[in-house]
Scaffold this motif. Structure first.
Motif, short mmCIF file in Angstrom:
data_model
loop_
_atom_site.label_atom_id
_atom_site.label_comp_id
_atom_site.label_asym_id
_atom_site.label_seq_id
_atom_site.Cartn_x
_atom_site.Cartn_y
_atom_site.Cartn_z
N GLY A 226 15.41 121.95 91.86
CA GLY A 226 14.38 122.94 92.11
C GLY A 226 14.84 124.38 91.96
N GLN A 227 16.09 124.56 91.57
CA GLN A 227 16.66 125.90 91.38
C GLN A 227 16.85 126.16 89.89
OE1 GLN A 227 17.22 127.79 94.26
NE2 GLN A 227 16.19 126.01 95.14
N THR A 228 17.07 127.41 89.55
CA THR A 228 17.44 127.75 88.17
C THR A 228 18.64 128.69 88.20
OG1 THR A 228 15.91 129.63 88.08
CG2 THR A 228 15.08 127.50 87.25
N ALA A 229 19.31 128.77 87.08
CA ALA A 229 20.40 129.72 86.88
C ALA A 229 20.24 130.25 85.47
CB ALA A 229 21.76 129.04 87.04
N SER A 230 20.68 131.47 85.25
CA SER A 230 20.60 132.03 83.90
C SER A 230 21.81 131.58 83.09
CB SER A 230 20.54 133.56 83.97
OG SER A 230 21.80 134.08 84.36
N TYR A 231 21.67 131.68 81.79
CA TYR A 231 22.80 131.39 80.90
C TYR A 231 23.99 132.27 81.27
CZ TYR A 231 19.28 128.98 78.06
OH TYR A 231 18.29 128.13 77.63
N ALA A 232 23.71 133.53 81.60
CA ALA A 232 24.78 134.47 81.99
C ALA A 232 25.44 134.05 83.29
CB ALA A 232 24.22 135.88 82.11
N GLY B 7 25.92 124.82 74.69
CA GLY B 7 26.22 123.67 75.54
C GLY B 7 24.96 123.02 76.08
N CYS B 8 23.99 123.84 76.47
CA CYS B 8 22.72 123.30 76.95
C CYS B 8 21.94 122.63 75.81
CB CYS B 8 21.87 124.41 77.58
SG CYS B 8 22.53 125.01 79.15
N ALA B 9 21.92 123.27 74.66
CA ALA B 9 21.17 122.74 73.52
C ALA B 9 21.73 121.42 73.01
CB ALA B 9 21.14 123.76 72.39
N THR B 10 23.03 121.21 73.20
CA THR B 10 23.66 119.99 72.71
C THR B 10 23.93 118.99 73.83
OG1 THR B 10 25.86 120.99 72.91
CG2 THR B 10 24.76 121.17 70.76
N VAL C 215 17.80 129.10 82.48
CA VAL C 215 16.78 129.97 81.90
C VAL C 215 17.42 131.29 81.47
CG1 VAL C 215 14.92 128.93 83.27
CG2 VAL C 215 16.16 130.92 84.17
N ARG C 216 16.64 132.09 80.79
CA ARG C 216 17.13 133.41 80.39
C ARG C 216 17.24 134.34 81.59
NH1 ARG C 216 13.63 135.13 75.23
NH2 ARG C 216 13.51 136.89 76.64
N SER C 217 18.00 135.39 81.45
CA SER C 217 18.19 136.35 82.55
C SER C 217 16.89 137.01 82.98
CB SER C 217 19.20 137.43 82.14
OG SER C 217 20.47 136.85 81.99
N ASP C 218 15.93 137.13 82.06
CA ASP C 218 14.64 137.74 82.41
C ASP C 218 13.66 136.73 83.00
OD1 ASP C 218 13.82 136.23 80.21
OD2 ASP C 218 13.20 137.97 79.01
N GLY C 219 14.13 135.49 83.22
CA GLY C 219 13.29 134.46 83.81
C GLY C 219 12.53 133.62 82.80
N ALA C 220 12.52 134.04 81.53
CA ALA C 220 11.85 133.24 80.50
C ALA C 220 12.60 131.91 80.33
CB ALA C 220 11.81 134.00 79.18
N LEU C 221 11.89 130.93 79.83
CA LEU C 221 12.47 129.58 79.75
C LEU C 221 13.67 129.47 78.82
CD1 LEU C 221 9.30 127.29 79.75
CD2 LEU C 221 10.85 127.84 81.64
N GLY C 222 13.71 130.23 77.75
CA GLY C 222 14.76 130.01 76.76
C GLY C 222 14.33 128.88 75.84
N GLY C 223 15.22 127.96 75.55
CA GLY C 223 14.89 126.84 74.69
C GLY C 223 15.05 125.52 75.42
#
Length: 186
Positions: free
Chosen positions: A115-121, A139-142, A155-163
């Motif tokens: 239920g938590q998220t972390a940014s790629y950074a 690493g996440c994509a593969t 997720v991205r640092s701005d909270g967007a999902l990313g890929g």
């Protein structure tokens, strides 16, 4: 004298889930792959057979006990996850699929709470490589076993999902499922 690398017998099955069918592939050492329908199951199996020097088998009459156990355990735990009865997985993963820095990223994913998220950074920082944000994304994509190793929580640092390999709609559905489960449990 180098030991010969034995070929891997790879068993597979598909399971139905709320996010569509998933392909599960296992060797005698554990889970090797979870794939979404959009990836093309036949293509995934062909690629795995070549990459891992594996011999593909399927069906209960040809499955070896280790593969059958790994597939059954993964299928049960994924079903429990979608029915909100499981927040973490206890599934053996074949160590051949988690290598190098990508493998470090993939193993680290289990430290991101349900239920938590972390940014790629943040993940790059936690791994002691703050400049490796793009490598974390790779690493996440593969990630060979999404959901079990929860790359959907990055997720991205701005909270967007990313890929997400399964598509952004599935990533959002997984995040929503976890958030709703936390609210219901609270």
């Amino acid at each position: 004298m180098a030991r010969p690398t034995p070929s891997r017998e790879l068993a597979h099955t598909t399971i139905d889930t709320p996010v569509g069918p998933l392909l599960l592939v296992a060797s005698g050492q554990g889970l090797v792959q979870i794939s979404f329908e959009c990836e093309g199951f036949d293509e995934v199996l062909d690629a795995l057979a070549g990459t891992l020097d594996g011999h593909l088998v399927s069906g209960p009459s040809v499955l070896g006990a280790p593969q059958e156990a790994a597939l059954g355990q993964a299928a049960r735990q994924i079903d429990q996850y979608f029915h909100r009865a499981r927040t973490a997985f206890e599934v053996a993963i074949d160590p051949l699929v988690l290598v190098g820095f990508r493998g470090d990223v993939q193993r680290h994913l289990t430290t991101i709470g349900y239920g938590q998220t972390a940014s790629y950074a943040q993940v790059a920082e936690e791994l002691g490589r703050p400049g490796a944000v793009r490598a974390v994304g790779t690493g996440c994509a593969t990630n060979p076993v999404p959901i079990v190793l929860p790359c959907h929580r990055v997720v991205r640092s701005d909270g967007a999902l990313g890929g997400y390999r399964g598509g952004l709609e599935i990533k959002q559905r997984l995040l929503d499922l976890e958030a709703q489960n936390l609210v219901a449990a609270g």
